[in-house]
Design a protein around this motif. Structure first.
Motif, PDB file in Angstrom:
ATOM      1  N   VAL A 216     -61.779  37.263 -49.223  1.00 43.80           N
ATOM      2  CA  VAL A 216     -60.923  37.167 -49.558  1.00 43.80           C
ATOM      3  C   VAL A 216     -59.702  38.436 -48.645  1.00 43.80           C
ATOM      4  CG1 VAL A 216     -60.098  37.960 -51.449  1.00 43.80           C
ATOM      5  CG2 VAL A 216     -58.974  36.038 -51.349  1.00 43.80           C
ATOM      6  N   VAL A 217     -60.346  39.598 -49.230  1.00 45.07           N
ATOM      7  CA  VAL A 217     -60.046  40.498 -47.777  1.00 45.07           C
ATOM      8  C   VAL A 217     -59.677  40.309 -46.210  1.00 45.07           C
ATOM      9  CG1 VAL A 217     -60.782  42.438 -47.263  1.00 45.07           C
ATOM     10  CG2 VAL A 217     -60.860  41.699 -49.544  1.00 45.07           C
ATOM     11  N   LYS A 218     -60.936  39.113 -46.008  1.00 43.63           N
ATOM     12  CA  LYS A 218     -61.060  39.050 -44.414  1.00 43.63           C
ATOM     13  C   LYS A 218     -59.730  37.603 -44.456  1.00 43.63           C
ATOM     14  CE  LYS A 218     -65.965  39.353 -43.598  1.00 43.63           C
ATOM     15  NZ  LYS A 218     -66.492  38.385 -43.437  1.00 43.63           N
ATOM     16  N   THR A 219     -59.410  37.311 -45.369  1.00 41.53           N
ATOM     17  CA  THR A 219     -58.335  36.014 -45.406  1.00 41.53           C
ATOM     18  C   THR A 219     -56.654  36.941 -45.580  1.00 41.53           C
ATOM     19  OG1 THR A 219     -59.254  34.320 -46.201  1.00 41.53           O
ATOM     20  CG2 THR A 219     -56.845  34.421 -46.584  1.00 41.53           C
ATOM     21  N   ILE A 220     -56.580  38.108 -46.302  1.00 42.82           N
ATOM     22  CA  ILE A 220     -55.656  38.708 -46.237  1.00 42.82           C
ATOM     23  C   ILE A 220     -55.501  39.935 -45.100  1.00 42.82           C
ATOM     24  CG2 ILE A 220     -54.213  41.147 -47.173  1.00 42.82           C
ATOM     25  CD1 ILE A 220     -55.845  40.648 -49.569  1.00 42.82           C
ATOM     26  N   GLU A 221     -56.718  40.685 -44.140  1.00 43.22           N
ATOM     27  CA  GLU A 221     -56.640  41.097 -43.147  1.00 43.22           C
ATOM     28  C   GLU A 221     -55.969  40.178 -41.643  1.00 43.22           C
ATOM     29  OE1 GLU A 221     -59.450  44.145 -42.481  1.00 43.22           O
ATOM     30  OE2 GLU A 221     -60.479  42.470 -42.646  1.00 43.22           O
TER      31      GLU A 221
ATOM     32  N   VAL B 191     -53.857  31.575 -41.733  1.00 38.82           N
ATOM     33  CA  VAL B 191     -54.738  31.923 -40.851  1.00 38.82           C
ATOM     34  C   VAL B 191     -56.051  32.347 -40.337  1.00 38.82           C
ATOM     35  CG1 VAL B 191     -54.712  34.033 -38.348  1.00 38.82           C
ATOM     36  CG2 VAL B 191     -53.056  33.841 -40.187  1.00 38.82           C
ATOM     37  N   GLU B 192     -56.851  31.494 -39.688  1.00 38.23           N
ATOM     38  CA  GLU B 192     -58.317  31.089 -40.049  1.00 38.23           C
ATOM     39  C   GLU B 192     -58.748  31.118 -38.553  1.00 38.23           C
ATOM     40  OE1 GLU B 192     -59.479  30.933 -42.247  1.00 38.23           O
ATOM     41  OE2 GLU B 192     -57.916  30.353 -44.164  1.00 38.23           O
ATOM     42  N   ASP B 193     -60.280  31.911 -38.972  1.00 40.01           N
ATOM     43  CA  ASP B 193     -60.787  31.788 -37.205  1.00 40.01           C
ATOM     44  C   ASP B 193     -61.405  30.450 -36.859  1.00 40.01           C
ATOM     45  OD1 ASP B 193     -59.716  34.431 -36.167  1.00 40.01           O
ATOM     46  OD2 ASP B 193     -61.261  35.486 -37.395  1.00 40.01           O
ATOM     47  N   LEU B 194     -61.291  29.689 -35.916  1.00 36.16           N
ATOM     48  CA  LEU B 194     -62.618  29.044 -35.254  1.00 36.16           C
ATOM     49  C   LEU B 194     -63.367  29.476 -34.115  1.00 36.16           C
ATOM     50  CD1 LEU B 194     -60.214  26.410 -35.915  1.00 36.16           C
ATOM     51  CD2 LEU B 194     -61.748  26.900 -37.625  1.00 36.16           C
ATOM     52  N   ALA B 195     -64.632  28.476 -33.967  1.00 37.76           N
ATOM     53  CA  ALA B 195     -65.468  29.200 -32.383  1.00 37.76           C
ATOM     54  C   ALA B 195     -65.578  30.398 -32.234  1.00 37.76           C
ATOM     55  CB  ALA B 195     -64.648  28.998 -31.471  1.00 37.76           C
ATOM     56  N   ASP B 196     -66.249  30.938 -33.166  1.00 32.93           N
ATOM     57  CA  ASP B 196     -66.179  32.985 -33.601  1.00 32.93           C
ATOM     58  C   ASP B 196     -65.095  33.271 -32.999  1.00 32.93           C
ATOM     59  OD1 ASP B 196     -68.799  31.670 -33.914  1.00 32.93           O
ATOM     60  OD2 ASP B 196     -69.577  31.717 -32.160  1.00 32.93           O
ATOM     61  N   GLY B 197     -63.980  33.065 -33.933  1.00 37.79           N
ATOM     62  CA  GLY B 197     -63.263  34.270 -33.772  1.00 37.79           C
ATOM     63  C   GLY B 197     -62.215  33.678 -32.765  1.00 37.79           C
ATOM     64  N   ARG B 198     -62.613  32.328 -31.782  1.00 40.02           N
ATOM     65  CA  ARG B 198     -62.015  32.584 -30.075  1.00 40.02           C
ATOM     66  C   ARG B 198     -60.755  31.519 -30.059  1.00 40.02           C
ATOM     67  NH1 ARG B 198     -66.907  30.843 -26.462  1.00 40.02           N
ATOM     68  NH2 ARG B 198     -67.150  30.733 -28.668  1.00 40.02           N
TER      69      ARG B 198
ATOM     70  N   LEU C 274     -56.819  28.670 -36.054  1.00 41.28           N
ATOM     71  CA  LEU C 274     -55.631  27.923 -36.397  1.00 41.28           C
ATOM     72  C   LEU C 274     -54.392  28.235 -37.558  1.00 41.28           C
ATOM     73  CD1 LEU C 274     -55.013  24.772 -38.089  1.00 41.28           C
ATOM     74  CD2 LEU C 274     -57.133  25.389 -39.171  1.00 41.28           C
ATOM     75  N   VAL C 275     -53.083  28.157 -37.350  1.00 36.73           N
ATOM     76  CA  VAL C 275     -52.330  29.373 -37.791  1.00 36.73           C
ATOM     77  C   VAL C 275     -51.001  28.140 -38.536  1.00 36.73           C
ATOM     78  CG1 VAL C 275     -50.330  30.809 -37.432  1.00 36.73           C
ATOM     79  CG2 VAL C 275     -52.120  31.451 -36.556  1.00 36.73           C
ATOM     80  N   GLY C 276     -50.878  28.191 -39.782  1.00 36.80           N
ATOM     81  CA  GLY C 276     -49.946  27.442 -40.380  1.00 36.80           C
ATOM     82  C   GLY C 276     -48.434  27.773 -40.498  1.00 36.80           C
TER      83      GLY C 276
ATOM     84  N   LEU D 126     -44.095  22.575 -42.313  1.00 44.86           N
ATOM     85  CA  LEU D 126     -45.298  24.281 -42.551  1.00 44.86           C
ATOM     86  C   LEU D 126     -46.007  23.721 -41.478  1.00 44.86           C
ATOM     87  CD1 LEU D 126     -47.092  25.759 -43.174  1.00 44.86           C
ATOM     88  CD2 LEU D 126     -47.747  24.871 -44.788  1.00 44.86           C
ATOM     89  N   VAL D 127     -45.886  24.131 -40.235  1.00 43.82           N
ATOM     90  CA  VAL D 127     -47.195  23.812 -39.014  1.00 43.82           C
ATOM     91  C   VAL D 127     -48.440  25.191 -37.926  1.00 43.82           C
ATOM     92  CG1 VAL D 127     -46.828  23.396 -36.331  1.00 43.82           C
ATOM     93  CG2 VAL D 127     -44.935  23.237 -37.985  1.00 43.82           C
ATOM     94  N   TYR D 128     -49.088  23.130 -38.108  1.00 45.41           N
ATOM     95  CA  TYR D 128     -50.571  24.172 -38.493  1.00 45.41           C
ATOM     96  C   TYR D 128     -51.216  23.730 -36.759  1.00 45.41           C
ATOM     97  CZ  TYR D 128     -51.619  25.110 -43.137  1.00 45.41           C
ATOM     98  OH  TYR D 128     -51.310  25.455 -44.501  1.00 45.41           O
ATOM     99  N   PHE D 129     -50.813  25.268 -36.570  1.00 43.43           N
ATOM    100  CA  PHE D 129     -51.436  25.013 -34.536  1.00 43.43           C
ATOM    101  C   PHE D 129     -52.921  25.133 -34.519  1.00 43.43           C
ATOM    102  CE2 PHE D 129     -48.770  28.636 -35.397  1.00 43.43           C
ATOM    103  CZ  PHE D 129     -49.112  28.794 -34.210  1.00 43.43           C
ATOM    104  N   ILE D 130     -53.376  25.236 -33.387  1.00 46.08           N
ATOM    105  CA  ILE D 130     -54.560  25.961 -32.930  1.00 46.08           C
ATOM    106  C   ILE D 130     -54.365  26.196 -31.316  1.00 46.08           C
ATOM    107  CG2 ILE D 130     -56.956  25.662 -31.581  1.00 46.08           C
ATOM    108  CD1 ILE D 130     -56.830  24.228 -34.951  1.00 46.08           C
ATOM    109  N   SER D 131     -54.867  27.362 -31.160  1.00 47.34           N
ATOM    110  CA  SER D 131     -53.802  28.074 -30.237  1.00 47.34           C
ATOM    111  C   SER D 131     -55.542  29.297 -29.489  1.00 47.34           C
ATOM    112  CB  SER D 131     -53.013  29.680 -30.715  1.00 47.34           C
ATOM    113  OG  SER D 131     -52.868  30.122 -29.517  1.00 47.34           O
ATOM    114  N   GLU D 132     -55.914  29.609 -28.482  1.00 51.32           N
ATOM    115  CA  GLU D 132     -56.609  30.653 -27.977  1.00 51.32           C
ATOM    116  C   GLU D 132     -56.023  32.181 -28.305  1.00 51.32           C
ATOM    117  OE1 GLU D 132     -57.974  30.322 -24.008  1.00 51.32           O
ATOM    118  OE2 GLU D 132     -56.928  28.521 -23.395  1.00 51.32           O
TER     119      GLU D 132
END
Length: 454
Positions: A128-133, A144-151, A154-156, A207-213
């Motif tokens: 949860v601390v990582k989620t807050i960061e 905000v979530e990390d995918l592909a080892d952070g590369r 995923l942002v809402g 509320l838009v969830y999008f993928i970005s590098e």
């Protein structure tokens, strides 16, 4: 798949409810008959009254036939002993233990590597601390979530009237913005989650969830009229385990931190631990105190007390007093859908973080990660595709994905591909799939039967 859950609290109840809806064989063990009664009222699972650390109780619950045991009680000791006992009775069963005490932090890897009775140790407070960061790093983001080892990110984000995306069809977005790599994974409109199509139109207040590098995140945020801003000042209300962990991590990032804690003894402990953070004794819902401590100058106010009603009150007060952003800790899942109606959207839950951590170990096919979105309305699943997969070798437009799902990202070696209908998935690609909750079992079946994993 038979899954044994030790503990019928909020985490155990919601995991049981989630897995039961996916037609898995679930047995829940708890000493409290009232907690088990709640489980049987809302889910179709078996229950056993007794201690999850008891060999007799585990045998009664069917430990020898269980593929996985999840020890998620509120007692770290009970969870550890339950896994140890389960290993004696059924060495082949995969064992996951929820452990929250910070004293165990340095030993998580040792548990996994040298203690054969525990396959995975999950500390929801670390998660949860990582989620807050991650939320702090993207001003105004709901998720905000990390995918592909952070590369990949995923942002809402909530779409404002002023955004260039307002009123645009998704098929027109790349033309209007000049960004061919911008991909919308999901839209939440009036609390209903939509898997978008090319003719879907973005509307104000979506509320838009999008993928970005990661490297292109700033450009994506500019489309929403929300430039990426550095965070310099954070106020934490509640100096418990989560608040203390967060403060120590933010100190390392050279962020100015103030902690407000109501317990004087805890204040003294925090003052000894912190190197630069200012620790204040007081009531975080005291308007005069917040004003004196310049809350209007804060980039983020994180309400992390043990009482969620207090957290909600503090966040509302902080917004009224001029804080740029608020993050609110919620424990009861029933509160989460109500928060947006009162203007609170940046919500964190250690229990939901625990569930996300557990899901990736439960999903068939050795899924690399599984992330719940919008209070479990949907899931983002990351998996590795090999040559036997039906996803491989043909353009995505020719592949019949289950209704309510969408391939939102492909990682090939060091290359990140935001997919289109013409994208062809190759063997060894890492595939990221968005799926509505009711579609997850079909995706899981696809991943376990049609895909092979490394």
């Amino acid at each position: 798949m038979k899954i044994l859950i030790i503990g019928a609290g909020e985490v155990g109840f919601h995991i049981a409810n989630r897995l039961s809806a996916e037609n898995k064989n679930v047995v829940v063990v708890d000493k409290n008959p009232d907690a088990l009664r709640r489980v049987t009222e809302y889910t179709d699972v078996q229950t056993v009254v007794g201690s999850g650390s008891s060999p007799a109780v585990l045998e009664e619950a069917g430990i020898k036939e269980a593929e996985i045991i999840l020890a998620v009680t509120d007692s770290d000791e009970t969870n550890l002993v339950a896994c140890l006992t389960a290993d004696i009775l059924s060495p082949s069963t995969k064992k996951l233990a929820r452990v929250r005490n910070a004293d165990f932090d340095p030993y998580h890897e040792i548990f996994r590597e040298k203690a054969p009775h525990i396959d995975t140790v999950i500390n929801p407070e670390i998660e949860v601390v990582k989620t807050i960061e991650r939320l702090i790093s993207v001003s105004g983001a709901v998720e905000v979530e990390d995918l592909a080892d952070g590369r990949l990110k995923l942002v809402g984000l909530r779409l404002d009237n002023s955004s260039v995306l307002n009123g645009q069809r998704l098929s027109e977005v790349s033309v209007k913005t000049g960004d061919s790599n911008f991909l919308v994974a999901a839209i939440v409109r009036n609390e209903k989650m939509i898997v978008p199509r090319g003719d879907s139109r973005l509307m104000a207040n979506d509320l838009v969830y999008f993928i970005s590098e990661k490297e292109k995140l700033a450009n994506s945020l500019n489309l929403f009229g929300k430039p990426l801003k550095p965070v310099k000042r954070v106020m934490i209300v509640g100096g418990g385990r989560v608040g203390a962990r967060l403060a120590m991590r933010l100190e390392k990032e050279d962020i100015k931190v103030k902690i407000i804690e109501s317990n004087p003894d805890r204040c003294a402990q925090l003052a000894e631990k912190m190197t630069r953070a200012v620790v204040l004794h007081g009531d975080g819902s005291d308007q005069e105190l917040l004003t004196e401590e310049n809350i209007a100058d804060m980039d983020v106010v994180a309400s992390l007390t043990s009482d969620e009603q207090t957290n909600i009150l503090i966040s509302l007060l902080a917004k009224r007093l001029g804080a740029a952003n608020t993050i609110t800790k919620i424990s009861k899942f029933t509160y989460i859908p109500l928060m947006a109606t009162i203007g609170i959207e940046q919500i964190i839950s250690s229990r939901l973080s625990a569930i996300n951590s557990i899901l990736q170990h439960i999903r068939k096919g050795r899924v690399l990660s599984a992330i719940s979105l919008k209070g479990e309305q949907a899931e983002v699943i990351e998996a590795m595709a090999l040559s036997t997969s039906e996803l491989v070798g043909a353009p995505l437009r020719k592949i019949s994905m289950p209704k309510g799902s969408l391939v939102v990202g492909v990682v090939r070696d060091q290359e990140i591909i935001v997919p289109s209908g013409e994208t062809v998935i190759a063997p060894n690609d890492r595939v990221i799939i968005f799926a509505q909750r009711e579609t997850v079992p079909k995706i899981e079946k696809l991943l376990s039967v049609k895909l092979e994993f490394f």
